[in-house]
Motif scaffolding. Structure first.
Motif, short mmCIF file in Angstrom:
data_model
loop_
_atom_site.label_atom_id
_atom_site.label_comp_id
_atom_site.label_asym_id
_atom_site.label_seq_id
_atom_site.Cartn_x
_atom_site.Cartn_y
_atom_site.Cartn_z
N LEU A 50 0.70 -1.09 -0.15
CA LEU A 50 -0.07 0.05 -0.26
C LEU A 50 0.75 1.33 -0.10
CD1 LEU A 50 -3.06 0.95 0.31
CD2 LEU A 50 -2.65 0.77 2.68
N TYR A 51 0.62 2.20 -1.05
CA TYR A 51 1.65 3.30 -1.30
C TYR A 51 0.72 4.76 -0.67
CZ TYR A 51 4.99 0.43 -3.22
OH TYR A 51 5.81 -0.58 -3.51
N PHE A 52 1.38 5.60 0.06
CA PHE A 52 0.89 6.61 0.51
C PHE A 52 1.76 7.88 -0.13
CE2 PHE A 52 -2.38 5.39 2.99
CZ PHE A 52 -2.24 4.07 3.67
N CYS A 53 0.94 8.92 -0.71
CA CYS A 53 1.51 10.10 -1.00
C CYS A 53 0.99 11.02 0.10
CB CYS A 53 0.96 10.53 -2.26
SG CYS A 53 1.43 12.29 -2.76
N ALA A 54 2.27 12.09 0.47
CA ALA A 54 1.73 13.04 1.43
C ALA A 54 2.34 14.23 1.22
CB ALA A 54 2.52 12.49 3.09
N VAL A 55 1.67 15.52 1.81
CA VAL A 55 2.10 16.48 1.65
C VAL A 55 2.24 17.64 2.93
CG1 VAL A 55 -0.30 17.66 1.39
CG2 VAL A 55 1.77 18.90 0.19
N LEU A 56 3.21 18.45 3.07
CA LEU A 56 3.46 19.33 4.22
C LEU A 56 3.52 20.68 3.41
CD1 LEU A 56 4.36 19.96 7.13
CD2 LEU A 56 6.76 19.39 6.37
N GLY A 57 2.52 21.33 3.78
CA GLY A 57 2.40 22.64 3.42
C GLY A 57 3.21 23.65 4.22
N TYR A 58 3.75 24.83 3.50
CA TYR A 58 4.75 25.83 4.24
C TYR A 58 4.06 26.33 5.46
CZ TYR A 58 8.03 29.52 4.59
OH TYR A 58 8.77 30.47 4.99
N SER A 59 2.74 26.62 5.11
CA SER A 59 2.02 27.34 6.26
C SER A 59 1.72 26.12 7.42
CB SER A 59 0.87 28.25 5.77
OG SER A 59 -0.04 27.00 5.26
N SER A 60 2.01 25.08 7.49
CA SER A 60 1.36 24.26 8.35
C SER A 60 2.70 23.54 8.62
CB SER A 60 0.39 23.29 7.95
OG SER A 60 -0.72 24.09 7.46
N ALA A 61 3.60 23.80 9.37
CA ALA A 61 4.83 23.23 9.66
C ALA A 61 4.78 21.85 10.48
CB ALA A 61 5.81 24.01 10.47
N SER A 62 3.73 21.69 11.05
CA SER A 62 3.86 20.40 12.01
C SER A 62 2.50 19.47 11.45
CB SER A 62 3.25 20.76 13.47
OG SER A 62 4.23 21.82 14.08
N LYS A 63 1.88 19.83 10.34
CA LYS A 63 1.13 18.65 10.01
C LYS A 63 1.48 18.03 8.50
CE LYS A 63 -2.74 20.87 10.47
NZ LYS A 63 -4.28 21.03 10.37
N ILE A 64 1.51 16.78 8.34
CA ILE A 64 1.80 16.21 7.16
C ILE A 64 0.51 15.42 6.95
CG2 ILE A 64 2.87 14.42 5.94
CD1 ILE A 64 5.39 14.91 7.30
#
Lengths: 112, 114
Positions: free
Chosen positions: B88-102
């Protein structure tokens, strides 16, 4: 090197019973810590995250709570479990900054 | 709000053929993008990440991903699939304005047939 531990590995609990899942990280300091739930082997739901001792952010209203009593310890709790709390619970940590997360081995919780 | 989408629940590929697992994202600011793999009853393992620099990122187990800003995509690729890539493969994003949440996508199950 850094390692992350979760226990227990598996847990079967009756509806209405309390819950305490523990996550600890070794080999690092001041990590950001996360609790996720994964239902039916699919997507991850972010439950809580913490950027420091005593600092908890909740993502969704629910039957669960989290605490961070020490820098490298993150605990997921419930006073009364529901059937819908069943799932695979994953703890993760990240170094401060824009880096990848490292995941623990997970706890499979079955509520009967 | 930041989000990531994996449009395919399942991808089936014959061993030895190239594979692609799709991911698109939505985030304000510069994205930080990740791919993870999960084997049954295990935690997620980090494969690769894009922070800045070359659009083609190489990672573990022969996987690579291409960052495409105009299409807001970050597809995972491998030139020659192995049966052991089934997971199972997951893509994830961390936004510049949300430093603590992926934020993770819903996952794509990759099945490689011999």
């Amino acid at each position: 090197s850094q390692t992350i531990h979760q226990w227990p590995a598996t847990l079967v609990q009756p509806v209405g019973s309390p819950l305490s899942l523990e996550c600890t990280v070794e080999g690092t300091s001041n990590p950001n810590l996360y609790w996720y739930r994964q239902a039916a082997g699919r997507g991850l739901q972010l439950l809580f995250y913490s950027v420091g001792i005593g600092q908890i952010s909740s993502e969704v209203p629910q039957n669960l709570s989290a605490s961070r009593p020490q820098d490298r310890q993150f605990i997921l709790s419930s006073k009364k479990l529901l059937l819908s709390d069943s799932g695979f619970y994953l703890c993760a940590w990240i170094r401060d900054g824009y880096n990848e997360q490292f995941f623990g081995p997970g706890t499979r919780l079955t509520v009967l | 709000a930041q989000s990531v989408a994996q449009p395919e629940d399942q991808v089936n590929v014959a061993e030895g053929n190239p594979l692609t697992v799709k991911c698109t994202y939505s985030v304000s600011g510069n994205p930080y993008l990740f791919w993870y793999v999960q084997y049954p009853n295990r935690g997620l393992q980090f494969l690769l990440k894009y922070i800045t620099g070359d659009n083609l990122v190489k990672g573990s187990y022969g996987f690579e991903a291409e960052f495409n800003k105009s299409q807001t995509s970050f597809h995972l690729k491998k030139p020659s699939a192995l049966v052991s890539d089934s997971a199972l493969y997951f893509c994830a994003v961390l936004g510049y304005s949300s430093a603590s949440k992926i934020i993770f996508g819903s996952g794509t199950r990759l099945s490689i047939r011999p």
